[in-house]
Design a protein around this motif. Structure first.
Motif, short mmCIF file in Angstrom:
data_model
loop_
_atom_site.label_atom_id
_atom_site.label_comp_id
_atom_site.label_asym_id
_atom_site.label_seq_id
_atom_site.Cartn_x
_atom_site.Cartn_y
_atom_site.Cartn_z
N LEU A 1 29.19 -10.28 17.64
CA LEU A 1 30.58 -9.90 17.38
C LEU A 1 31.49 -10.54 18.40
CD1 LEU A 1 30.21 -6.05 16.81
CD2 LEU A 1 30.52 -7.79 15.07
N LYS A 2 32.71 -10.85 17.98
CA LYS A 2 33.74 -11.28 18.92
C LYS A 2 34.60 -10.06 19.21
CE LYS A 2 35.61 -15.42 18.73
NZ LYS A 2 36.48 -16.57 18.42
N VAL A 3 34.47 -9.52 20.43
CA VAL A 3 35.11 -8.26 20.77
C VAL A 3 36.00 -8.41 22.01
CG1 VAL A 3 33.34 -6.80 19.75
CG2 VAL A 3 33.10 -7.52 22.10
N SER A 4 37.02 -7.57 22.09
CA SER A 4 37.89 -7.54 23.26
C SER A 4 37.26 -6.67 24.35
CB SER A 4 39.26 -7.00 22.89
OG SER A 4 39.16 -5.66 22.46
N SER A 5 37.80 -6.76 25.54
CA SER A 5 37.27 -5.95 26.65
C SER A 5 37.48 -4.47 26.35
CB SER A 5 37.94 -6.35 27.95
OG SER A 5 39.33 -6.22 27.86
N THR A 6 38.56 -4.12 25.69
CA THR A 6 38.80 -2.73 25.30
C THR A 6 37.73 -2.24 24.33
OG1 THR A 6 41.16 -3.18 25.51
CG2 THR A 6 40.53 -1.16 24.36
N ALA A 7 37.35 -3.10 23.38
CA ALA A 7 36.31 -2.73 22.42
C ALA A 7 34.96 -2.55 23.11
CB ALA A 7 36.21 -3.77 21.32
N LEU A 8 34.66 -3.38 24.11
CA LEU A 8 33.41 -3.23 24.86
C LEU A 8 33.35 -1.88 25.55
CD1 LEU A 8 32.79 -6.70 26.54
CD2 LEU A 8 31.35 -5.53 24.90
N LYS A 9 34.46 -1.47 26.16
CA LYS A 9 34.51 -0.17 26.82
C LYS A 9 34.31 0.96 25.81
CE LYS A 9 37.59 0.30 30.19
NZ LYS A 9 38.87 0.22 30.92
N THR A 10 34.90 0.82 24.62
CA THR A 10 34.76 1.82 23.57
C THR A 10 33.32 1.90 23.09
OG1 THR A 10 37.02 1.36 22.89
CG2 THR A 10 35.67 2.58 21.34
N ILE A 11 32.66 0.74 22.93
CA ILE A 11 31.26 0.71 22.50
C ILE A 11 30.38 1.37 23.55
CG2 ILE A 11 29.31 -0.83 22.07
CD1 ILE A 11 31.35 -2.72 20.70
N ASN A 12 30.64 1.11 24.82
CA ASN A 12 29.86 1.73 25.89
C ASN A 12 30.03 3.25 25.90
OD1 ASN A 12 28.73 -0.62 26.86
ND2 ASN A 12 30.35 -0.96 28.34
N LYS A 13 31.22 3.72 25.55
CA LYS A 13 31.51 5.15 25.59
C LYS A 13 30.95 5.90 24.38
CE LYS A 13 35.36 8.35 26.24
NZ LYS A 13 36.81 8.46 26.45
N HIS A 14 31.17 5.37 23.17
CA HIS A 14 30.84 6.10 21.95
C HIS A 14 29.57 5.61 21.25
CE1 HIS A 14 34.64 8.22 22.12
NE2 HIS A 14 35.27 7.06 22.24
N GLY A 15 29.11 4.41 21.56
CA GLY A 15 27.94 3.84 20.90
C GLY A 15 28.34 2.88 19.79
N LEU A 16 27.49 1.90 19.56
CA LEU A 16 27.80 0.83 18.61
C LEU A 16 27.90 1.34 17.18
CD1 LEU A 16 28.27 -2.18 18.14
CD2 LEU A 16 25.81 -2.44 17.91
N ALA A 17 27.00 2.20 16.75
CA ALA A 17 26.99 2.67 15.36
C ALA A 17 28.27 3.42 15.02
CB ALA A 17 25.78 3.55 15.12
N ALA A 18 28.72 4.28 15.92
CA ALA A 18 29.94 5.05 15.67
C ALA A 18 31.17 4.14 15.62
CB ALA A 18 30.12 6.11 16.74
N VAL A 19 31.22 3.16 16.51
CA VAL A 19 32.37 2.26 16.57
C VAL A 19 32.41 1.37 15.33
CG1 VAL A 19 33.39 0.34 17.85
CG2 VAL A 19 32.50 2.31 19.08
N LEU A 20 31.26 0.86 14.88
CA LEU A 20 31.22 0.04 13.66
C LEU A 20 31.64 0.84 12.44
CD1 LEU A 20 27.94 -2.03 14.10
CD2 LEU A 20 30.28 -2.85 14.26
N LYS A 21 31.20 2.09 12.37
CA LYS A 21 31.56 2.96 11.24
C LYS A 21 33.08 3.18 11.19
CE LYS A 21 30.49 7.53 9.38
NZ LYS A 21 29.77 8.78 9.63
N LYS A 22 33.67 3.44 12.35
CA LYS A 22 35.11 3.66 12.43
C LYS A 22 35.89 2.38 12.10
CE LYS A 22 38.57 5.72 15.43
NZ LYS A 22 38.84 6.33 16.73
N ALA A 23 35.40 1.22 12.56
CA ALA A 23 36.07 -0.06 12.29
C ALA A 23 36.03 -0.40 10.81
CB ALA A 23 35.44 -1.17 13.11
#
Length: 79
Positions: free
Chosen positions: A49-71
């Protein structure tokens, strides 16, 4: 590829350089993007994935599966 985060949808913004003499010239504010590989244990595969630094922090906090589902629900390009 375009300079757009696949999770948050962040893209370049347009603004002005303002000199000391108050002259204004156009410029771009580019998002802080990284190309990163993530492992999805549910599907047992790696995704890039091409992600921003903000998205990396979000993935670290909530987990990849939850972030992908929300996106996907939001309508951002994920895969």
């Amino acid at each position: 590829m375009s300079r757009v985060c696949q999770i948050t949808g962040k893209r370049p913004r347009v603004g002005n350089n303002v000199s000391h003499a108050n002259n204004k010239t156009k410029r771009k504010f580019l998002p802080n993007l990284f190309t990163k590989r993530f492992y999805l244990p549910e599907e047992d595969k790696w995704i890039t994935l091409k992600v921003s630094s903000t998205a990396l922090k979000t993935i670290n906090k909530h987990g990849l599966a939850a972030v992908l589902k929300k996106a996907k629900a939001k309508g951002n390009t994920v895969l």
